[in-house]
Design an enzyme around this catalytic site. Sequence first.
Site, PDB file in Angstrom:
ATOM      1  N   CYS A  23      -9.815  -1.352   5.326  1.00  0.00           N
ATOM      2  CA  CYS A  23      -8.363  -1.117   5.315  1.00  0.00           C
ATOM      3  C   CYS A  23      -8.038   0.274   4.803  1.00  0.00           C
ATOM      4  CB  CYS A  23      -7.664  -2.181   4.466  1.00  0.00           C
ATOM      5  SG  CYS A  23      -8.198  -2.238   2.735  1.00  0.00           S
ATOM      6  N   ASN A  74       0.910  -4.219   7.115  1.00  0.00           N
ATOM      7  CA  ASN A  74      -0.348  -4.842   6.695  1.00  0.00           C
ATOM      8  C   ASN A  74      -1.385  -4.613   7.795  1.00  0.00           C
ATOM      9  OD1 ASN A  74      -2.447  -6.430   5.823  1.00  0.00           O
ATOM     10  ND2 ASN A  74      -1.223  -8.267   5.482  1.00  0.00           N
ATOM     11  N   HIS A  87      -6.622  -4.761  -1.635  1.00  0.00           N
ATOM     12  CA  HIS A  87      -6.235  -4.591  -0.242  1.00  0.00           C
ATOM     13  C   HIS A  87      -5.178  -3.498  -0.167  1.00  0.00           C
ATOM     14  CE1 HIS A  87      -5.701  -5.448   3.927  1.00  0.00           C
ATOM     15  NE2 HIS A  87      -4.441  -5.826   3.796  1.00  0.00           N
TER      16      HIS A  87
END
Length: 667
Positions: A88, A282, A257
């Site tokens: 990510c 996201n 995250h």
Amino acid sequence: MSNVMFSTQLSWREGLVAMETETEQQSVFVDPDFPADDTSLFSDYTTPLSKLLEDVTWLRPQEICKQPQLFPDDLVEAHPKQGILGDCWLICACSMLLKNQHLLNKVFPPEQPLWDDSAYHGEFRFRFWRNGHWIEVRVDDRLPCINDTLCFSRCQNPRAFWVALLEKAFAKLHGSYERLWAGQVCEAMVDLSGTIAVRLSLKGAETPQQPNETQTNPDTANGMSLSQVSLELKEQCAISCCVHSASTGFPGLGQFHAMSVMEWTNVTTTTGEQVELIRIRNPWGRRSWAGAWRESGSGWASLEASCTQALLRRTAEGEFWMDVTEFRQEFDEVTVGYPVSDGGHLKSIYSGCFLTHSHQIGGRWVKGHSAGGCRNNSTFSSNPKFWLKVCERGEVLLSLLQCERLEPPAEGGTQQHPHLQAIALHVWKVKKKHFNLVRTLNKPPLVAHTHAYDREVVVNTHLNPGFYLLVPSTFLQGAEGCFLLRVHSSCSTLLSVMKSTPPPLQHCSEGEWETIRSHGSWSVGSTAGGSRNFATHGHNPRIPLTVTYDPGGNNVRITLHQNRPENALHAIGFHIYKVPDGGSGSLLTTGSVCPVVSCVPHAHSQEVSVFCRLHPGEYVVIPSTYQPELSADFTLTLLRRIHRKAMQSQELLGHAVQEVSCISVMR
């Protein structure tokens, strides 16, 4: 008839396989350095990625879908979506490129042959910023798939492949896809743009673990508050937000995250209250947010219906809104990348001014030479030192970047994750270039970023005209590594390496100075004895020194110069021993005899010098490298004060002075 129909109704995939076979015969590029097998997927099998053994197939885009594209017609569908690889941090940085066409073209050079082009040959080129330079990485377009679908990052539009290809090139740069599992968003932002990125805590404390050293000045990047960045600048910056621990507002969202901040905007409620809203993306492609500004949340009832509809229409898949209060509660840290202009200039996130002047210079910490450690060590002054000359008052952005090795891994091995040292950058203001180094370094620095386990530490400040001493260091003494020092400023500046110069001779009204030069060498196996820490110290060359005149004060200056290039210097120093009256110097280097003067600690410098007072007598100077068995030539210069009566001159103005010389020619 049925056989004819069967032969003419081959599936598009079978047709592509046939075309692929024919194309490969026409020399379609196959990357030999990053093959389509497990060696490119895995490195040490320590991540969940190792479960994919033998499940992955490698397909080119035209084998995955019909009419593949690099970018879709709708830019919203070009945004990246994270696959089963835990990267990510890279995906958030990729979103930054879609906000800046100049950077996107820099990383992904345009006009490369695509799949519907007759010049297509299966090769794509990318550029990444590493250690101060843009380097090119080329890959073929065979991508890892499971069940004919990309298993790693992709675009929202399944026919767009720019993200998957960039991810492959970045994986090649690091050694494997598995090497992309977990990382820092700030590092990816820098690698994709050459900018400077800072991490700002939202919880009132710095996130990175740091050694125990006092923060000397809070005016550093990590001491900055997000509220100091204007709304206009937030829109221009690349910003990512990170969750370090499980959040109550994100059901099913784990810790560590990162997400991308897509938009900041101010809205006015029906009661006239100003609310700052943030649109967040996201990388997983799902919203997950359960706060007041979720799609059916209570927050929208406070806005006019037209405003609500306009904001929700801008919300793409995987995106959601929250207000700034929720933002600070749910996220632990933000990463802010300085905006970059088309001309390559950084824009300050403090003032909004372009930092149009820039310099960069590399250096090394070498054990025993220039790895002096933090200020807790007496060897701190041996660290590399740099001059920064500021010509006029202005904003100055300083950064110290630990460089990573770019050479390929050894045959049969993989490129390991770089080991980050705790690094720091200290800055002192000096009145002029000639100053007492030790005395200066013992004072508190003007500004500093204390030691942190980050790839890059950043200091932003305003400086007045003058000279500044910059000292980059590691926390641990002897910790080795290469670094890049960068300076971006709104004012004219000059950056250079500080070269050690011997102290000037003190003025003396009586007597003269005599110079004696001796040339010698340290030879492995004979005269390379090393410092007094080694039993072989006595093997070093010995240069006799006779002192005959002591008028009081310093009367001897000794300079040791090693004849080696700047990038291959040894740590050098010397000791001066007094020869006993009527004795010899043969036993001077035993442990029971101490030198009267020493030039230590050994310095990783071209030249070291001592200016001292010695009483009349016989002495021996023993120059040495710190480590034994190091070869080099050297020059030892002895300046000693001698007594000589002044000569009386009766020269008259206007009378020529006759000079007689004799020249002998050897035949």
